[in-house]
Scaffold this motif. Structure first.
Motif, PDB file in Angstrom:
ATOM      1  N   ARG A   1       0.833  -1.207   0.000  1.00  0.00           N
ATOM      2  CA  ARG A   1       0.000   0.000   0.000  1.00  0.00           C
ATOM      3  C   ARG A   1       0.865   1.254   0.000  1.00  0.00           C
ATOM      4  NH1 ARG A   1      -4.581  -0.124   4.342  1.00  0.00           N
ATOM      5  NH2 ARG A   1      -5.541   1.394   2.959  1.00  0.00           N
TER       6      ARG A   1
ATOM      7  N   ARG B   1       0.892   3.990  -2.933  1.00  0.00           N
ATOM      8  CA  ARG B   1       0.624   5.390  -2.614  1.00  0.00           C
ATOM      9  C   ARG B   1       1.743   6.283  -3.177  1.00  0.00           C
ATOM     10  NH1 ARG B   1       0.288   4.919   2.624  1.00  0.00           N
ATOM     11  NH2 ARG B   1      -1.904   4.357   2.531  1.00  0.00           N
TER      12      ARG B   1
ATOM     13  N   ASN C   1       1.343   6.451  -6.933  1.00  0.00           N
ATOM     14  CA  ASN C   1       0.215   7.319  -7.265  1.00  0.00           C
ATOM     15  C   ASN C   1       0.611   8.794  -7.144  1.00  0.00           C
ATOM     16  OD1 ASN C   1      -2.365   8.076  -7.961  1.00  0.00           O
ATOM     17  ND2 ASN C   1      -3.168   7.850  -5.891  1.00  0.00           N
TER      18      ASN C   1
END
Length: 104
Positions: free
Chosen positions: A46, A50, A53
């Protein structure tokens, strides 16, 4: 007598170490231990997603600013210094672009 006592202490210490290692291994392979490892891996993934992104978002923002500055330069506003010279920066299909259907 002293030798026997030394072997007894060494055996007890070795036995305690082996029991400790076995308990630790049993906890690691228990459902809670496996779930903890999976949870750590998911948290790492994750965090990596992140970060990816955010990098993509920054690149999109930078590209949009570059395109907007080139588009604004066509309307008489100054362009960014990185625009290539001699090349039309006017986007095709703009709202005020001439209609080129019939070649006129």
């Amino acid at each position: 007598m002293i030798r026997r006592l030394l072997y007894l202490v060494a055996g007890a210490a070795l036995g305690g170490y082996v029991v400790h290692k076995l308990n630790r291994t049993a906890r690691a392979w228990s459902p809670a231990g496996i779930a903890g490892r999976v949870e750590d891996q998911v948290a790492d993934y994750r965090a990596a997603l992140r970060e990816f992104n955010e990098d993509v978002h920054d690149a999109v923002r930078q590209r949009e600013a570059e395109l907007q500055s080139r588009y604004d330069s066509e309307r008489g506003r100054p362009a960014l210094p990185g625009a290539p010279p001699g090349r039309s920066t006017r986007p095709s299909g703009a709202i005020d672009a001439p209609d080129m259907k019939d070649g006129t």
